[in-house]
Design a protein around this motif. Structure first.
Motif, PDB file in Angstrom:
ATOM      1  N   ASP A  58      26.797  64.601  80.446  1.00  0.00           N
ATOM      2  CA  ASP A  58      25.493  65.153  80.838  1.00  0.00           C
ATOM      3  C   ASP A  58      24.894  64.427  82.040  1.00  0.00           C
ATOM      4  OD1 ASP A  58      25.602  67.040  78.839  1.00  0.00           O
ATOM      5  OD2 ASP A  58      24.307  65.924  77.452  1.00  0.00           O
ATOM      6  N   ASP A  59      24.875  63.095  81.962  1.00  0.00           N
ATOM      7  CA  ASP A  59      24.263  62.314  83.038  1.00  0.00           C
ATOM      8  C   ASP A  59      25.040  62.439  84.344  1.00  0.00           C
ATOM      9  OD1 ASP A  59      22.339  61.513  81.239  1.00  0.00           O
ATOM     10  OD2 ASP A  59      23.220  59.523  80.899  1.00  0.00           O
ATOM     11  N   PHE A  60      26.356  62.338  84.255  1.00  0.00           N
ATOM     12  CA  PHE A  60      27.158  62.384  85.477  1.00  0.00           C
ATOM     13  C   PHE A  60      27.121  63.768  86.116  1.00  0.00           C
ATOM     14  CE2 PHE A  60      31.079  62.158  88.041  1.00  0.00           C
ATOM     15  CZ  PHE A  60      30.757  61.024  88.768  1.00  0.00           C
ATOM     16  N   LEU A 104      34.625  64.742  84.442  1.00  0.00           N
ATOM     17  CA  LEU A 104      33.865  65.567  83.508  1.00  0.00           C
ATOM     18  C   LEU A 104      34.790  66.254  82.506  1.00  0.00           C
ATOM     19  CD1 LEU A 104      31.185  67.099  85.900  1.00  0.00           C
ATOM     20  CD2 LEU A 104      30.870  65.301  84.177  1.00  0.00           C
ATOM     21  N   ASP A 105      35.953  66.700  82.964  1.00  0.00           N
ATOM     22  CA  ASP A 105      36.933  67.299  82.044  1.00  0.00           C
ATOM     23  C   ASP A 105      37.391  66.281  81.002  1.00  0.00           C
ATOM     24  OD1 ASP A 105      36.785  69.701  83.375  1.00  0.00           O
ATOM     25  OD2 ASP A 105      38.696  69.456  84.440  1.00  0.00           O
ATOM     26  N   ALA A 106      37.623  65.055  81.429  1.00  0.00           N
ATOM     27  CA  ALA A 106      38.053  64.009  80.492  1.00  0.00           C
ATOM     28  C   ALA A 106      36.959  63.710  79.469  1.00  0.00           C
ATOM     29  CB  ALA A 106      38.423  62.738  81.257  1.00  0.00           C
ATOM     30  N   CYS A 107      35.723  63.607  79.920  1.00  0.00           N
ATOM     31  CA  CYS A 107      34.611  63.354  78.998  1.00  0.00           C
ATOM     32  C   CYS A 107      34.461  64.487  77.990  1.00  0.00           C
ATOM     33  CB  CYS A 107      33.304  63.176  79.761  1.00  0.00           C
ATOM     34  SG  CYS A 107      33.194  61.642  80.682  1.00  0.00           S
ATOM     35  N   ALA A 108      34.555  65.719  78.473  1.00  0.00           N
ATOM     36  CA  ALA A 108      34.447  66.874  77.578  1.00  0.00           C
ATOM     37  C   ALA A 108      35.597  66.880  76.580  1.00  0.00           C
ATOM     38  CB  ALA A 108      34.434  68.164  78.391  1.00  0.00           C
ATOM     39  N   HIS A 109      36.794  66.543  77.040  1.00  0.00           N
ATOM     40  CA  HIS A 109      37.952  66.508  76.156  1.00  0.00           C
ATOM     41  C   HIS A 109      37.757  65.474  75.048  1.00  0.00           C
ATOM     42  CE1 HIS A 109      42.122  66.826  74.902  1.00  0.00           C
ATOM     43  NE2 HIS A 109      42.203  65.510  74.973  1.00  0.00           N
ATOM     44  N   ILE A 110      37.300  64.283  75.418  1.00  0.00           N
ATOM     45  CA  ILE A 110      37.069  63.223  74.423  1.00  0.00           C
ATOM     46  C   ILE A 110      36.015  63.664  73.421  1.00  0.00           C
ATOM     47  CG2 ILE A 110      36.124  60.901  74.098  1.00  0.00           C
ATOM     48  CD1 ILE A 110      37.418  60.221  76.867  1.00  0.00           C
TER      49      ILE A 110
END
Length: 148
Positions: A58-60, A104-110
C-alpha cells in the motif's frame, strides 16, 4: 594498466589471506533443545509478515507513484527544452516503473500466499477436529456396547 602491473597485483592478492566461504548457522555448542534445524512459525508470526507485506504494498504504491509522476514531468520538461538529460531521466523512470511493479508483485504474492495459508490451515484444523470427534463418537458406541 600494463600486463606486468596486472601480474604484480595478482601476486599481491594471492599473498594475502585467501577469502573463504563461511556458512552462517546456529553453533552446536550453544545449547538448545536438540531440535536443531526445526522451523517453528506461529500464527502471529505469519500474520505479522503478511501485514508487513500488505502495508509495504500500500505505502510503496502511493509513494512510488508520486516519484514516477514527478520524474516523468521532469523528463518531459527537460526533453522539451532540448536537454539530453531528459531522455536519460525518462529511461530511468521506465526502469523505476518496471522495478516497482516487480516489488509490488512480490509483496502481493507474499501477502496473498500467507492469507491462503491461514485459510487452508483453518480448514485443515476443522477437518481434523471433525475426524477426531467422529472417532470419539465411534469409541463411545463401542464402550456402550461393551456395557462400560
Amino acid at each position: 594498466m600494463a600486463w606486468d602491473e596486472w601480474e604484480e597485483l595478482k601476486a599481491q592478492a594471492a599473498d594475502r589471506q585467501p577469502t573463504r566461504t563461511r556458512l552462517n548457522q546456529y553453533p552446536a555448542d550453544q545449547g538448545g533443545d536438540g531440535t536443531q534445524g526445526d522451523l517453528v512459525v506461529g500464527h502471529k508470526d505469519l500474520e505479522a509478515v503478511g501485514k508487513a507485506a500488505h502495508d509495504l504494498y500500500d505505502d510503496f504504491t502511493a509513494y512510488s507513484g508520486h516519484a514516477r509522476v514527478a520524474s516523468e514531468a521532469a523528463a518531459g520538461g527537460l526533453k522539451g527544452e532540448g536537454f539530453a538529460l531528459g531522455s536519460a531521466l525518462e529511461h530511468v523512470t521506465e526502469r523505476w516503473t518496471e522495478q516497482t511493479r516487480t516489488l509490488l508483485d512480490a509483496c502481493a504474492h507474499i501477502s496473498n500466499h500467507l492469507r491462503r495459508t491461514e485459510i487452508r490451515h483453518a480448514s485443515d484444523d476443522a477437518h481434523i477436529h471433525g475426524v477426531v470427534s467422529s472417532i470419539a463418537v465411534l469409541d463411545e458406541g463401542f464402550d456402550t456396547r461393551k456395557g462400560t
